[in-house]
Design an enzyme around this catalytic site. Structure first.
Site, PDB file in Angstrom:
ATOM      1  N   ASP A  69     -58.177  61.832  40.666  1.00  0.00           N
ATOM      2  CA  ASP A  69     -58.923  61.976  41.910  1.00  0.00           C
ATOM      3  C   ASP A  69     -59.440  60.618  42.377  1.00  0.00           C
ATOM      4  O   ASP A  69     -59.111  59.569  41.806  1.00  0.00           O
ATOM      5  CB  ASP A  69     -60.039  63.015  41.769  1.00  0.00           C
ATOM      6  CG  ASP A  69     -61.250  62.515  40.984  1.00  0.00           C
ATOM      7  OD1 ASP A  69     -61.209  61.397  40.428  1.00  0.00           O
ATOM      8  OD2 ASP A  69     -62.255  63.252  40.925  1.00  0.00           O
ATOM      9  N   THR A  71     -62.180  59.101  42.169  1.00  0.00           N
ATOM     10  CA  THR A  71     -63.095  58.319  41.336  1.00  0.00           C
ATOM     11  C   THR A  71     -62.357  57.400  40.363  1.00  0.00           C
ATOM     12  O   THR A  71     -63.002  56.694  39.589  1.00  0.00           O
ATOM     13  CB  THR A  71     -64.045  59.232  40.536  1.00  0.00           C
ATOM     14  OG1 THR A  71     -63.286  60.012  39.605  1.00  0.00           O
ATOM     15  CG2 THR A  71     -64.827  60.150  41.460  1.00  0.00           C
ATOM     16  N   ARG A  72     -61.043  57.407  40.387  1.00  0.00           N
ATOM     17  CA  ARG A  72     -60.262  56.572  39.470  1.00  0.00           C
ATOM     18  C   ARG A  72     -59.349  55.633  40.270  1.00  0.00           C
ATOM     19  O   ARG A  72     -58.763  56.044  41.278  1.00  0.00           O
ATOM     20  CB  ARG A  72     -59.378  57.439  38.558  1.00  0.00           C
ATOM     21  CG  ARG A  72     -60.146  58.468  37.745  1.00  0.00           C
ATOM     22  CD  ARG A  72     -61.005  57.815  36.674  1.00  0.00           C
ATOM     23  NE  ARG A  72     -61.582  58.793  35.777  1.00  0.00           N
ATOM     24  CZ  ARG A  72     -62.773  59.374  35.934  1.00  0.00           C
ATOM     25  NH1 ARG A  72     -63.499  59.085  36.999  1.00  0.00           N
ATOM     26  NH2 ARG A  72     -63.244  60.238  35.049  1.00  0.00           N
ATOM     27  N   HIS A 104     -65.539  67.392  39.703  1.00  0.00           N
ATOM     28  CA  HIS A 104     -65.896  66.540  40.846  1.00  0.00           C
ATOM     29  C   HIS A 104     -65.641  67.286  42.149  1.00  0.00           C
ATOM     30  O   HIS A 104     -64.958  68.311  42.186  1.00  0.00           O
ATOM     31  CB  HIS A 104     -65.081  65.245  40.834  1.00  0.00           C
ATOM     32  CG  HIS A 104     -65.268  64.434  39.598  1.00  0.00           C
ATOM     33  ND1 HIS A 104     -64.441  63.393  39.247  1.00  0.00           N
ATOM     34  CD2 HIS A 104     -66.201  64.510  38.607  1.00  0.00           C
ATOM     35  CE1 HIS A 104     -64.842  62.863  38.108  1.00  0.00           C
ATOM     36  NE2 HIS A 104     -65.901  63.516  37.697  1.00  0.00           N
ATOM     37  N   HIS A 170     -62.721  55.307  27.580  1.00  0.00           N
ATOM     38  CA  HIS A 170     -63.646  56.273  28.170  1.00  0.00           C
ATOM     39  C   HIS A 170     -64.847  56.415  27.254  1.00  0.00           C
ATOM     40  O   HIS A 170     -64.700  56.450  26.033  1.00  0.00           O
ATOM     41  CB  HIS A 170     -62.952  57.622  28.364  1.00  0.00           C
ATOM     42  CG  HIS A 170     -63.764  58.622  29.118  1.00  0.00           C
ATOM     43  ND1 HIS A 170     -64.743  59.381  28.529  1.00  0.00           N
ATOM     44  CD2 HIS A 170     -63.744  58.983  30.432  1.00  0.00           C
ATOM     45  CE1 HIS A 170     -65.292  60.179  29.436  1.00  0.00           C
ATOM     46  NE2 HIS A 170     -64.702  59.955  30.600  1.00  0.00           N
ATOM     47  N   LYS A 180     -55.985  64.280  29.343  1.00  0.00           N
ATOM     48  CA  LYS A 180     -57.154  64.554  30.188  1.00  0.00           C
ATOM     49  C   LYS A 180     -56.740  64.985  31.591  1.00  0.00           C
ATOM     50  O   LYS A 180     -57.558  65.548  32.345  1.00  0.00           O
ATOM     51  CB  LYS A 180     -58.064  63.326  30.286  1.00  0.00           C
ATOM     52  CG  LYS A 180     -58.941  63.106  29.076  1.00  0.00           C
ATOM     53  CD  LYS A 180     -59.914  61.957  29.289  1.00  0.00           C
ATOM     54  CE  LYS A 180     -61.217  62.418  29.890  1.00  0.00           C
ATOM     55  NZ  LYS A 180     -61.345  62.278  31.323  1.00  0.00           N
ATOM     56  N   HIS A 196     -67.644  69.544  26.958  1.00  0.00           N
ATOM     57  CA  HIS A 196     -68.680  68.532  27.166  1.00  0.00           C
ATOM     58  C   HIS A 196     -70.038  68.987  26.646  1.00  0.00           C
ATOM     59  O   HIS A 196     -71.073  68.499  27.117  1.00  0.00           O
ATOM     60  CB  HIS A 196     -68.803  68.222  28.660  1.00  0.00           C
ATOM     61  CG  HIS A 196     -67.604  67.586  29.274  1.00  0.00           C
ATOM     62  ND1 HIS A 196     -66.393  68.220  29.369  1.00  0.00           N
ATOM     63  CD2 HIS A 196     -67.422  66.367  29.833  1.00  0.00           C
ATOM     64  CE1 HIS A 196     -65.522  67.424  29.968  1.00  0.00           C
ATOM     65  NE2 HIS A 196     -66.117  66.293  30.262  1.00  0.00           N
ATOM     66  N   GLN A 292     -71.237  58.167  38.075  1.00  0.00           N
ATOM     67  CA  GLN A 292     -70.168  57.378  37.474  1.00  0.00           C
ATOM     68  C   GLN A 292     -70.699  56.102  36.828  1.00  0.00           C
ATOM     69  O   GLN A 292     -70.164  55.616  35.830  1.00  0.00           O
ATOM     70  CB  GLN A 292     -69.112  57.034  38.534  1.00  0.00           C
ATOM     71  CG  GLN A 292     -68.325  58.221  39.052  1.00  0.00           C
ATOM     72  CD  GLN A 292     -67.426  58.846  38.001  1.00  0.00           C
ATOM     73  OE1 GLN A 292     -67.018  58.192  37.056  1.00  0.00           O
ATOM     74  NE2 GLN A 292     -67.136  60.131  38.165  1.00  0.00           N
ATOM     75  N   LYS A 295     -71.243  55.014  33.059  1.00  0.00           N
ATOM     76  CA  LYS A 295     -70.202  54.416  32.219  1.00  0.00           C
ATOM     77  C   LYS A 295     -70.447  52.920  32.028  1.00  0.00           C
ATOM     78  O   LYS A 295     -70.301  52.394  30.922  1.00  0.00           O
ATOM     79  CB  LYS A 295     -68.829  54.648  32.834  1.00  0.00           C
ATOM     80  CG  LYS A 295     -68.414  56.097  32.889  1.00  0.00           C
ATOM     81  CD  LYS A 295     -67.096  56.277  33.609  1.00  0.00           C
ATOM     82  CE  LYS A 295     -66.724  57.748  33.715  1.00  0.00           C
ATOM     83  NZ  LYS A 295     -65.492  57.951  34.499  1.00  0.00           N
TER      84      LYS A 295
END
Length: 422
Positions: A69, A71-72, A104, A170, A180, A196, A292, A295
């Site tokens: 998506d 976000t990557r 997301h 990750h 994933k 999670h 995000q 991270k």
């Protein structure tokens, strides 16, 4: 010393004391001279000895392709055209491109154009996966550890299933990409919540660069294996978002190879920890929101001294964000300690609590300051962080408080670099 931090789309230049500062970046690898040729070669010479992608898929079969998506920083607009040309014998209306959103938000048409390329985004069926829509999910059984597995029906209904991923370390799943792209990428909410849960996130092996023996990644691999992936493509990239290596074929062989490549460049050893660590969340699209940006804080926490200072630069153009439960959870207690106690209470299992749990663990180790161009000081404080305007002034103050011999570490590319103490 002038250092350019990855921040938003344009970067942020800061000046730090030259004699006290250590800059840690991934080992730079130039992009492949012929990215498309390398992708095509990987598709035609798959790892594991199986058939090429072209021979694997028959003309009458339907195909589902899982992609990252927004976000990557996955270069899908480079990978997909080559992959789809190998499937030229399959009518476009038999191909579904699935956006592996996990929990997301859906990606907008404008984002899809940017991610996939305008022609592909408008010529193929695009499915924004929803973990929350029971009508689009199907139960497929339990993983070996007892996780109920719900996956997107559009994925399960396809005759041939293909994953495409971007592999980087990750902060609790070990590495991204590979399996994933099935779970959590295309999984239902109940499945993701179990993957999670607080117990798994708190496990010492649920961390950067570890996949085997990591309870999160062990289950991710198990779910991908039990539900079937016929072909996989994983890439690594450099700071310019250009492809440095490509691996295709068997899901696990391709992912293991990509993980080895990513680990060799991203994970950097240091001799001792630092009083102050300046970090980022690798710029856009990774620093779109505060969720995000945890991270980047997590990468810094690997080398900050107990009681030290983390300074994070994340633009957060998408806010905290408003979607999901991360924002609400942060306001439910008055301190990181209280938040962690709440999450670790037996039976507590709420959407996005894993990010709050990890953030709280970091804040028990170090003070965290945030530089953001979009969040107000009040919003930052409500997230239990300290808002700042000047990174330079914040670092100078932290060094004074730390006393003689204090040192600064800078991670200009944030979690693209994973430092660790020897």
């Amino acid at each position: 010393m002038l250092v350019n931090l990855a921040y938003g789309r344009t970067g942020l230049e800061v000046e730090l004391p030259d004699d006290l500062t250590t800059v840690i970046e991934p080992t730079y690898v130039p992009s492949l001279p012929d990215q498309e040729g390398a992708i095509r070669n990987a598709l035609r010479n798959p790892l594991g000895g199986g058939p090429t992608l072209r021979r694997l898929v028959k003309p009458g079969q339907t195909v589902a392709i899982s992609v990252c998506d927004v976000t990557r920083p996955m270069p899908s607009s480079t990978v997909l055209p080559v992959l789809l040309r190998e499937l030229a014998h399959v009518p476009s209306d038999q191909v579904t491109i699935m956006i592996a959103t996990g929990t997301h938000r859906p990606n907008t048409p404008e984002e899809l154009d940017e991610m996939l390329g305008h022609d592909i985004a408008r010529s193929y069926r695009i499915v924004n996966h929803s973990a929350f829509d029971a009508e689009t999910l199907e139960y497929v059984g339990e993983s070996s550890s007892g996780i109920p597995v719900w996956l997107d029906k559009a994925w399960l209904d396809a005759d041939v299933r293909i994953t495409t991923g971007f592999v980087e370390p990750h902060f609790f799943a070990g590495f991204s990409g590979g399996p994933k792209m099935v779970a959590p990428g295309l999984a239902g909410f109940d499945t993701i919540m179990q993957l999670h849960n607080a117990e798994r996130i708190a496990h010492p092996m649920a961390t950067w660069g570890v996949i085997h023996g990591n309870p999160v990644h062990d289950d991710v691999r198990d779910i991908a294996a039990m539900t079937g992936v016929d072909f996989s493509v994983d890439v690594t990239i450099n700071r310019n978002r250009k492809i440095t290596s490509v691996y295709a074929g068997d899901l696990f062989l391709a992912h293991e190879a990509a993980c080895r490549s990513a680990k060799s460049t991203a994970m950097q050893q240091v001799e001792s920890s630092f009083d102050v660590v300046v970090t980022t969340n690798s710029g856009y699209p990774l620093d779109q929101n505060l969720y995000q940006a945890v991270k980047g804080m997590s990468a810094a926490a690997k080398v900050v001294k107990e009681g030290g200072t983390i300074v994070c630069a994340a633009e957060c153009s998408d806010g905290i964000p408003d979607h999901g439960q991360y924002k609400k959870l942060l306001t439910m207690r008055d301190s990181p300690e209280d938040l962690l106690d709440m999450i670790l209470t037996e039976g507590h299992n709420v959407h996005d609590q894993w990010q709050v749990q990890l953030q709280a663990q970091i804040q028990l180790r170090a003070s965290v300051y945030l530089k953001s161009g979009y969040l107000s000081p009040e919003q930052v404080r409500e997230a239990h962080l300290t808002p700042i305007d000047s990174i330079e002034d914040t670092v100078a103050g932290a060094l004074r408080e730390s006393g003689n011999g204090a040192r600064v570490c800078v991670l200009p590319e944030g979690p693209q670099t994973i430092p660790y103490v020897a």
